[in-house]
Design a protein around this motif. Structure first.
Motif, PDB file in Angstrom:
ATOM      1  N   PHE A 292     -40.807  14.589   2.614  1.00 56.58           N
ATOM      2  CA  PHE A 292     -39.699  13.510   2.810  1.00 56.58           C
ATOM      3  C   PHE A 292     -38.535  14.105   3.633  1.00 56.58           C
ATOM      4  O   PHE A 292     -38.012  13.313   4.161  1.00 56.58           O
ATOM      5  CB  PHE A 292     -39.590  13.299   1.145  1.00 56.58           C
ATOM      6  CG  PHE A 292     -40.321  12.485   0.428  1.00 56.58           C
ATOM      7  CD1 PHE A 292     -40.415  11.175   0.827  1.00 56.58           C
ATOM      8  CD2 PHE A 292     -41.335  12.922  -0.412  1.00 56.58           C
ATOM      9  CE1 PHE A 292     -41.634  10.314   0.452  1.00 56.58           C
ATOM     10  CE2 PHE A 292     -42.165  12.052  -0.998  1.00 56.58           C
ATOM     11  CZ  PHE A 292     -42.459  10.589  -0.647  1.00 56.58           C
ATOM     12  N   ASP A 293     -38.363  15.573   3.538  1.00 58.62           N
ATOM     13  CA  ASP A 293     -37.235  15.792   4.433  1.00 58.62           C
ATOM     14  C   ASP A 293     -37.430  15.528   5.902  1.00 58.62           C
ATOM     15  O   ASP A 293     -36.429  15.345   6.706  1.00 58.62           O
ATOM     16  CB  ASP A 293     -36.817  17.323   3.845  1.00 58.62           C
ATOM     17  CG  ASP A 293     -35.946  17.255   2.634  1.00 58.62           C
ATOM     18  OD1 ASP A 293     -35.951  16.459   1.915  1.00 58.62           O
ATOM     19  OD2 ASP A 293     -35.464  18.643   2.564  1.00 58.62           O
ATOM     20  N   ASN A 294     -38.673  16.362   6.073  1.00 54.34           N
ATOM     21  CA  ASN A 294     -38.922  16.393   7.584  1.00 54.34           C
ATOM     22  C   ASN A 294     -39.331  15.102   8.344  1.00 54.34           C
ATOM     23  O   ASN A 294     -39.137  14.790   9.449  1.00 54.34           O
ATOM     24  CB  ASN A 294     -40.032  17.373   7.799  1.00 54.34           C
ATOM     25  CG  ASN A 294     -39.647  18.742   7.669  1.00 54.34           C
ATOM     26  OD1 ASN A 294     -38.422  19.177   7.704  1.00 54.34           O
ATOM     27  ND2 ASN A 294     -40.184  19.615   6.979  1.00 54.34           N
ATOM     28  N   TYR A 295     -40.097  14.252   7.615  1.00 52.76           N
ATOM     29  CA  TYR A 295     -40.719  13.256   8.315  1.00 52.76           C
ATOM     30  C   TYR A 295     -40.064  11.732   7.753  1.00 52.76           C
ATOM     31  O   TYR A 295     -40.673  10.744   7.966  1.00 52.76           O
ATOM     32  CB  TYR A 295     -42.193  13.221   8.099  1.00 52.76           C
ATOM     33  CG  TYR A 295     -42.700  14.738   8.708  1.00 52.76           C
ATOM     34  CD1 TYR A 295     -42.238  15.111   9.828  1.00 52.76           C
ATOM     35  CD2 TYR A 295     -43.326  15.563   7.573  1.00 52.76           C
ATOM     36  CE1 TYR A 295     -42.752  16.208  10.239  1.00 52.76           C
ATOM     37  CE2 TYR A 295     -44.084  16.745   7.969  1.00 52.76           C
ATOM     38  CZ  TYR A 295     -43.492  17.199   9.501  1.00 52.76           C
ATOM     39  OH  TYR A 295     -43.823  18.562   9.933  1.00 52.76           O
ATOM     40  N   VAL A 296     -39.206  11.812   6.853  1.00 50.14           N
ATOM     41  CA  VAL A 296     -38.605  10.510   6.246  1.00 50.14           C
ATOM     42  C   VAL A 296     -37.183  10.680   6.697  1.00 50.14           C
ATOM     43  O   VAL A 296     -36.521  10.086   7.505  1.00 50.14           O
ATOM     44  CB  VAL A 296     -38.882   9.864   4.856  1.00 50.14           C
ATOM     45  CG1 VAL A 296     -38.295   8.869   4.605  1.00 50.14           C
ATOM     46  CG2 VAL A 296     -40.497   9.876   4.811  1.00 50.14           C
ATOM     47  N   MET A 297     -36.455  11.776   5.949  1.00 52.91           N
ATOM     48  CA  MET A 297     -35.105  11.803   5.724  1.00 52.91           C
ATOM     49  C   MET A 297     -34.500  12.107   7.384  1.00 52.91           C
ATOM     50  O   MET A 297     -33.555  11.614   7.690  1.00 52.91           O
ATOM     51  CB  MET A 297     -34.518  13.028   4.858  1.00 52.91           C
ATOM     52  CG  MET A 297     -33.298  12.822   4.395  1.00 52.91           C
ATOM     53  SD  MET A 297     -33.196  11.899   2.774  1.00 52.91           S
ATOM     54  CE  MET A 297     -33.073  13.268   1.671  1.00 52.91           C
TER      55      MET A 297
ATOM     56  N   ALA B 221     -36.754   9.732  -3.537  1.00 50.68           N
ATOM     57  CA  ALA B 221     -35.740   8.669  -3.704  1.00 50.68           C
ATOM     58  C   ALA B 221     -34.814   8.304  -2.741  1.00 50.68           C
ATOM     59  O   ALA B 221     -34.770   7.179  -2.212  1.00 50.68           O
ATOM     60  CB  ALA B 221     -35.267   9.041  -5.180  1.00 50.68           C
ATOM     61  N   PRO B 222     -33.716   9.197  -2.312  1.00 52.64           N
ATOM     62  CA  PRO B 222     -32.960   8.956  -1.300  1.00 52.64           C
ATOM     63  C   PRO B 222     -33.549   8.656   0.077  1.00 52.64           C
ATOM     64  O   PRO B 222     -33.230   7.837   0.755  1.00 52.64           O
ATOM     65  CB  PRO B 222     -31.955  10.004  -1.248  1.00 52.64           C
ATOM     66  CG  PRO B 222     -32.596  11.366  -2.083  1.00 52.64           C
ATOM     67  CD  PRO B 222     -33.742  10.626  -3.018  1.00 52.64           C
ATOM     68  N   SER B 223     -34.458   9.371   0.372  1.00 53.36           N
ATOM     69  CA  SER B 223     -35.404   9.137   1.746  1.00 53.36           C
ATOM     70  C   SER B 223     -35.695   7.674   1.746  1.00 53.36           C
ATOM     71  O   SER B 223     -35.366   7.029   2.960  1.00 53.36           O
ATOM     72  CB  SER B 223     -36.506  10.160   1.909  1.00 53.36           C
ATOM     73  OG  SER B 223     -36.388  11.263   1.428  1.00 53.36           O
TER      74      SER B 223
ATOM     75  N   SER C 135     -24.118  10.962   0.154  1.00 50.76           N
ATOM     76  CA  SER C 135     -25.078  11.535   1.034  1.00 50.76           C
ATOM     77  C   SER C 135     -26.517  11.652   0.175  1.00 50.76           C
ATOM     78  O   SER C 135     -26.664  11.958  -0.942  1.00 50.76           O
ATOM     79  CB  SER C 135     -24.516  12.961   0.898  1.00 50.76           C
ATOM     80  OG  SER C 135     -25.416  13.952   0.861  1.00 50.76           O
ATOM     81  N   SER C 136     -27.585  11.461   1.238  1.00 51.89           N
ATOM     82  CA  SER C 136     -28.864  11.450   0.652  1.00 51.89           C
ATOM     83  C   SER C 136     -29.347  12.835   0.143  1.00 51.89           C
ATOM     84  O   SER C 136     -29.701  12.785  -0.983  1.00 51.89           O
ATOM     85  CB  SER C 136     -29.742  11.143   1.805  1.00 51.89           C
ATOM     86  OG  SER C 136     -29.352  11.681   2.850  1.00 51.89           O
ATOM     87  N   TYR C 137     -28.797  14.037   0.845  1.00 47.37           N
ATOM     88  CA  TYR C 137     -29.267  15.261   0.154  1.00 47.37           C
ATOM     89  C   TYR C 137     -28.706  15.392  -1.057  1.00 47.37           C
ATOM     90  O   TYR C 137     -28.781  16.369  -1.981  1.00 47.37           O
ATOM     91  CB  TYR C 137     -29.060  16.269   1.172  1.00 47.37           C
ATOM     92  CG  TYR C 137     -30.488  16.057   2.352  1.00 47.37           C
ATOM     93  CD1 TYR C 137     -31.310  16.519   1.956  1.00 47.37           C
ATOM     94  CD2 TYR C 137     -29.893  15.624   3.643  1.00 47.37           C
ATOM     95  CE1 TYR C 137     -32.471  16.739   3.047  1.00 47.37           C
ATOM     96  CE2 TYR C 137     -30.856  15.644   4.600  1.00 47.37           C
ATOM     97  CZ  TYR C 137     -32.184  16.150   4.293  1.00 47.37           C
ATOM     98  OH  TYR C 137     -33.136  16.108   5.371  1.00 47.37           O
ATOM     99  N   CYS C 138     -27.244  14.968  -1.325  1.00 43.85           N
ATOM    100  CA  CYS C 138     -26.703  15.438  -2.459  1.00 43.85           C
ATOM    101  C   CYS C 138     -27.429  14.457  -3.654  1.00 43.85           C
ATOM    102  O   CYS C 138     -27.479  15.084  -4.594  1.00 43.85           O
ATOM    103  CB  CYS C 138     -25.020  14.959  -2.451  1.00 43.85           C
ATOM    104  SG  CYS C 138     -24.237  15.860  -1.382  1.00 43.85           S
TER     105      CYS C 138
END
Ligand SMILES: N[C@@H](CCC(=O)N[C@@H](CS)C(=O)NCC(=O)O)C(=O)O
Length: 219
Positions: free
Chosen positions: A101-106, A165-167, A11-14
């Motif tokens: 990164f959370d809102n506009y990539v992930m 990084a995960p995004s 999981s990307s958020y993990c």
């Protein structure tokens, strides 16, 4: 009691939260959310009915959201790597890029990937096209920004890079970063070389067959 981390290594958020643990060598028990571990799933659902991971539990306190977990670690388990910068303006910049990164990539990346898991009659090609367009815009903005920075907000590795990084790892698999964005490609490569990020990516390696679009044979 050791911090309990409920999540999944693919999981990307993990991975975003795990990077923060690894940066400062903070020990935790991984409560893997897989069908093979039903007790973890039951406890997780009791703790957080929304069932989005990761969450952590320490001393009877449950913390939701990857960003908040990283903020919590900075307060309660401070280490040599200041993922939340001490300087208040730098901290604002780190939080701003974390939101980016959370809102506009992930988020647009997820929109593309999860669409293929829907039954064909419920797919949303218009929404996916919008998400891909957002990724293109985000890539161009980031490429220009990264021309003058080593990490997302400058010379120090922060919360924003944990998010980046995960995004960028999964976004490039989903909607390839155009070759012309050399600074962004270099930043993604730098992130993947960082030991904490490499460790998080390695943890997810056995699960690459889960990637709904088919994982590319690289990274
Ligand atoms: N806003 C949450 C998002 C967490 C999230 O979306 N996690 C995904 C895994 S990467 C998840 O729980 N997916 C399971 C589901 O949606 O049922 C955060 O920042 O932690």
């Amino acid at each position: 009691m050791t911090i309990q981390f409920f999540g999944h290594p693919f999981s990307s958020y993990c991975q975003k939260a795990q990077i923060a643990f690894y940066e400062n060598d903070i020990h935790f028990d991984y409560r893997l959310l897989e069908p093979t571990e039903p007790a973890n799933g039951e406890e997780f659902a009791r703790l957080w009915p929304i069932k989005k991971f990761p969450i952590i539990v320490e001393n009877g306190r449950t913390l939701l959201e990857a960003t908040i977990i990283i903020e919590y670690l900075a307060v309660h388990h401070p280490g040599p790597v200041k993922l939340m910068p001490i300087d208040p303006d730098a901290a604002i910049e780190a939080r701003m890029l974390d939101r980016f990164f959370d809102n506009y990539v992930m988020t647009p990346q997820g929109r593309c990937v999860f669409d293929v898991l829907r039954p064909p009659e419920h797919r949303d090609p218009y929404g996916v096209a919008e998400a891909r367009a957002m990724l293109e815009t985000s890539y161009a903005w980031l490429d220009e920004r990264m021309a003058t920075r080593t990490w997302a907000i400058g010379e120090g590795f922060t919360l924003a890079d944990c998010a980046a990084a995960p995004s960028l790892f999964y976004a490039d698999w989903t909607h390839a970063i155009p070759e012309k964005h050399k600074h962004l490609h270099a930043y993604r490569a730098r992130l993947l070389k960082r030991p904490s990020v490499a460790r998080a990516v390695d943890g997810g390696r056995p699960y690459r067959h889960y990637f709904p679009l088919g994982a590319p044979d690289r990274d």
